[in-house]
Write a protein that holds these residues in place. Structure first.
Motif, PDB file in Angstrom:
ATOM      1  N   ILE A   3       0.847  -1.194   0.000  1.00  0.00           N
ATOM      2  CA  ILE A   3       0.000   0.000   0.000  1.00  0.00           C
ATOM      3  C   ILE A   3       0.881   1.243   0.000  1.00  0.00           C
ATOM      4  CG2 ILE A   3      -1.757   1.294   1.279  1.00  0.00           C
ATOM      5  CD1 ILE A   3      -2.620  -1.469   2.481  1.00  0.00           C
ATOM      6  N   TYR A   4       0.591   2.159  -0.921  1.00  0.00           N
ATOM      7  CA  TYR A   4       1.292   3.444  -0.962  1.00  0.00           C
ATOM      8  C   TYR A   4       0.360   4.532  -0.465  1.00  0.00           C
ATOM      9  CZ  TYR A   4       5.147   1.623  -3.817  1.00  0.00           C
ATOM     10  OH  TYR A   4       6.240   0.931  -4.274  1.00  0.00           O
ATOM     11  N   GLY A   5       0.887   5.442   0.334  1.00  0.00           N
ATOM     12  CA  GLY A   5       0.121   6.625   0.747  1.00  0.00           C
ATOM     13  C   GLY A   5      -1.140   6.306   1.523  1.00  0.00           C
ATOM     14  N   GLY A   6      -1.140   5.147   2.210  1.00  0.00           N
ATOM     15  CA  GLY A   6      -2.246   4.843   3.104  1.00  0.00           C
ATOM     16  C   GLY A   6      -3.469   4.224   2.455  1.00  0.00           C
ATOM     17  N   GLU A   7      -3.603   4.324   1.117  1.00  0.00           N
ATOM     18  CA  GLU A   7      -4.841   3.779   0.536  1.00  0.00           C
ATOM     19  C   GLU A   7      -4.643   3.017  -0.769  1.00  0.00           C
ATOM     20  OE1 GLU A   7      -6.644   7.747  -1.442  1.00  0.00           O
ATOM     21  OE2 GLU A   7      -6.595   7.731   0.756  1.00  0.00           O
ATOM     22  N   ARG A   8      -3.777   3.527  -1.672  1.00  0.00           N
ATOM     23  CA  ARG A   8      -3.681   2.873  -2.986  1.00  0.00           C
ATOM     24  C   ARG A   8      -2.859   1.596  -2.909  1.00  0.00           C
ATOM     25  NH1 ARG A   8      -0.914   2.444  -7.707  1.00  0.00           N
ATOM     26  NH2 ARG A   8       0.960   3.519  -7.031  1.00  0.00           N
ATOM     27  N   LYS A   9      -3.440   0.491  -3.340  1.00  0.00           N
ATOM     28  CA  LYS A   9      -2.711  -0.781  -3.342  1.00  0.00           C
ATOM     29  C   LYS A   9      -2.001  -0.956  -4.679  1.00  0.00           C
ATOM     30  CE  LYS A   9      -4.816  -3.597   0.221  1.00  0.00           C
ATOM     31  NZ  LYS A   9      -5.316  -4.917   0.608  1.00  0.00           N
ATOM     32  N   ALA A  10      -0.664  -0.850  -4.637  1.00  0.00           N
ATOM     33  CA  ALA A  10       0.109  -1.076  -5.866  1.00  0.00           C
ATOM     34  C   ALA A  10       0.172  -2.563  -6.175  1.00  0.00           C
ATOM     35  CB  ALA A  10       1.519  -0.510  -5.703  1.00  0.00           C
ATOM     36  N   ALA A  11       0.089  -3.377  -5.116  1.00  0.00           N
ATOM     37  CA  ALA A  11      -0.036  -4.822  -5.280  1.00  0.00           C
ATOM     38  C   ALA A  11      -1.125  -5.267  -4.307  1.00  0.00           C
ATOM     39  CB  ALA A  11       1.281  -5.519  -4.967  1.00  0.00           C
ATOM     40  N   ASP A  67      10.151  -2.778   1.068  1.00  0.00           N
ATOM     41  CA  ASP A  67       9.423  -3.390   2.179  1.00  0.00           C
ATOM     42  C   ASP A  67       7.953  -3.534   1.764  1.00  0.00           C
ATOM     43  OD1 ASP A  67       9.065  -4.462   4.658  1.00  0.00           O
ATOM     44  OD2 ASP A  67       8.791  -2.539   5.674  1.00  0.00           O
ATOM     45  N   PHE A  68       7.245  -4.470   2.384  1.00  0.00           N
ATOM     46  CA  PHE A  68       5.841  -4.623   1.996  1.00  0.00           C
ATOM     47  C   PHE A  68       4.919  -4.746   3.201  1.00  0.00           C
ATOM     48  CE2 PHE A  68       8.078  -8.646   1.469  1.00  0.00           C
ATOM     49  CZ  PHE A  68       7.298  -9.585   2.133  1.00  0.00           C
ATOM     50  N   THR A  69       3.641  -4.561   2.927  1.00  0.00           N
ATOM     51  CA  THR A  69       2.635  -4.364   3.962  1.00  0.00           C
ATOM     52  C   THR A  69       2.054  -5.673   4.480  1.00  0.00           C
ATOM     53  OG1 THR A  69       2.030  -2.562   2.453  1.00  0.00           O
ATOM     54  CG2 THR A  69       0.703  -2.796   4.444  1.00  0.00           C
ATOM     55  N   GLU A  70       1.636  -6.523   3.552  1.00  0.00           N
ATOM     56  CA  GLU A  70       0.917  -7.741   3.942  1.00  0.00           C
ATOM     57  C   GLU A  70       1.432  -8.943   3.166  1.00  0.00           C
ATOM     58  OE1 GLU A  70      -3.065  -6.793   2.825  1.00  0.00           O
ATOM     59  OE2 GLU A  70      -3.174  -5.077   4.176  1.00  0.00           O
TER      60      GLU A  70
END
Length: 238
Positions: free
Chosen positions: A12-20, A55-58
């Motif tokens: 997730i970039y910028g809190g909302e947009r999922k790039a993946a 780094d990644f979120t989930e």
């Protein structure tokens, strides 16, 4: 167990947009796996996460059973990454750069000499290895990046648009190298815009759109005798 396993990976970039967005796929030994999608679909984001640059979120990403997050050293020992725009040390000569990379991977002088000779010969840059990298064309830099990536005989080769900027002969040579490595148990995962190359080269493919995998599988499963281009346009426009 696959050589590369991506499980429910999201970025997730910028809190909302999922790039993946919940990306799951498996690359096995011997696979030449194509990763295709429009610009901004999430290809480079996913690739950079695989190689530990981003780094990644989930979710989780495993290379040969090792977690990219928790065991990055083990992953990097067996992985090679060729970015779409290789950043090389311009103030070194080609051979100095290759020796530097070989030192990092603790490759013996005997083994590195043989591999450098072999790959530089195949890619026709032997004579330029004594020159400063700053004097190299884009295509020559790319060839040097390819040699540096293969010098430690990686199990997994990850490439972002590897054929952009290569001349036809070098493109053919790189395809041959990919085939040879996969026959010896390695795997290649690469993004590309060039669908006819992917169709001829890959045994498996995944299509990504707006961060989501919308189709994946063997080339036969995906195309059913149609061209990859027509299947790609069909699923992307749905």
């Amino acid at each position: 167990m696959g050589l590369l396993e991506i499980k429910n990976y999201s970025k997730i970039y910028g809190g909302e947009r999922k790039a993946a967005d919940n990306v799951t796929l498996t690359v096995e030994s011997g696979d030449i796996y194509g990763f295709i999608g429009h610009n901004g679909a999430g290809k480079s984001t996913t690739i950079r996460a695989i190689v530990g640059v981003l780094d990644f979120t989930e979710g989780e990403i495993l290379i040969d059973g090792h977690s990219v997050k928790n065991d990055s050293m083990e992953c990097k020992k067996i992985t090679a990454y060729i970015p779409d725009n290789p950043d090389l040390y311009e103030n070194l000569t080609g051979i100095q750069y290759l020796n530097f990379v070989a030192d990092v991977f603790e490759i013996s002088s005997e083994v590195r000499e043989q591999r450098i000779k072999d790959y530089a010969g195949k890619l026709e840059i032997t004579e330029a290895l004594g020159d400063l990298i700053s004097s190299y064309s884009h295509g020559m830099k790319q060839k040097l990046a390819i040699i540096s990536a293969l010098i430690h005989e990686p199990k997994l080769i990850v490439m972002d648009e590897p054929f952009v900027g290569l001349d036809p002969k070098a493109t053919f040579t790189l395809k041959e190298i990919m085939h040879d490595m996969c026959q010896n148990g390695a795997a290649v995962f690469f993004s590309t815009h060039v669908l006819d190359v992917a169709e001829k080269l890959c045994n498996k493919v995944a299509i990504i759109k707006q961060g989501k995998i919308i189709a994946s599988g063997t080339m036969e499963e995906l195309t059913h005798g149609e061209s990859l281009e027509s299947v790609f346009l069909e699923v992307v426009n749905e």
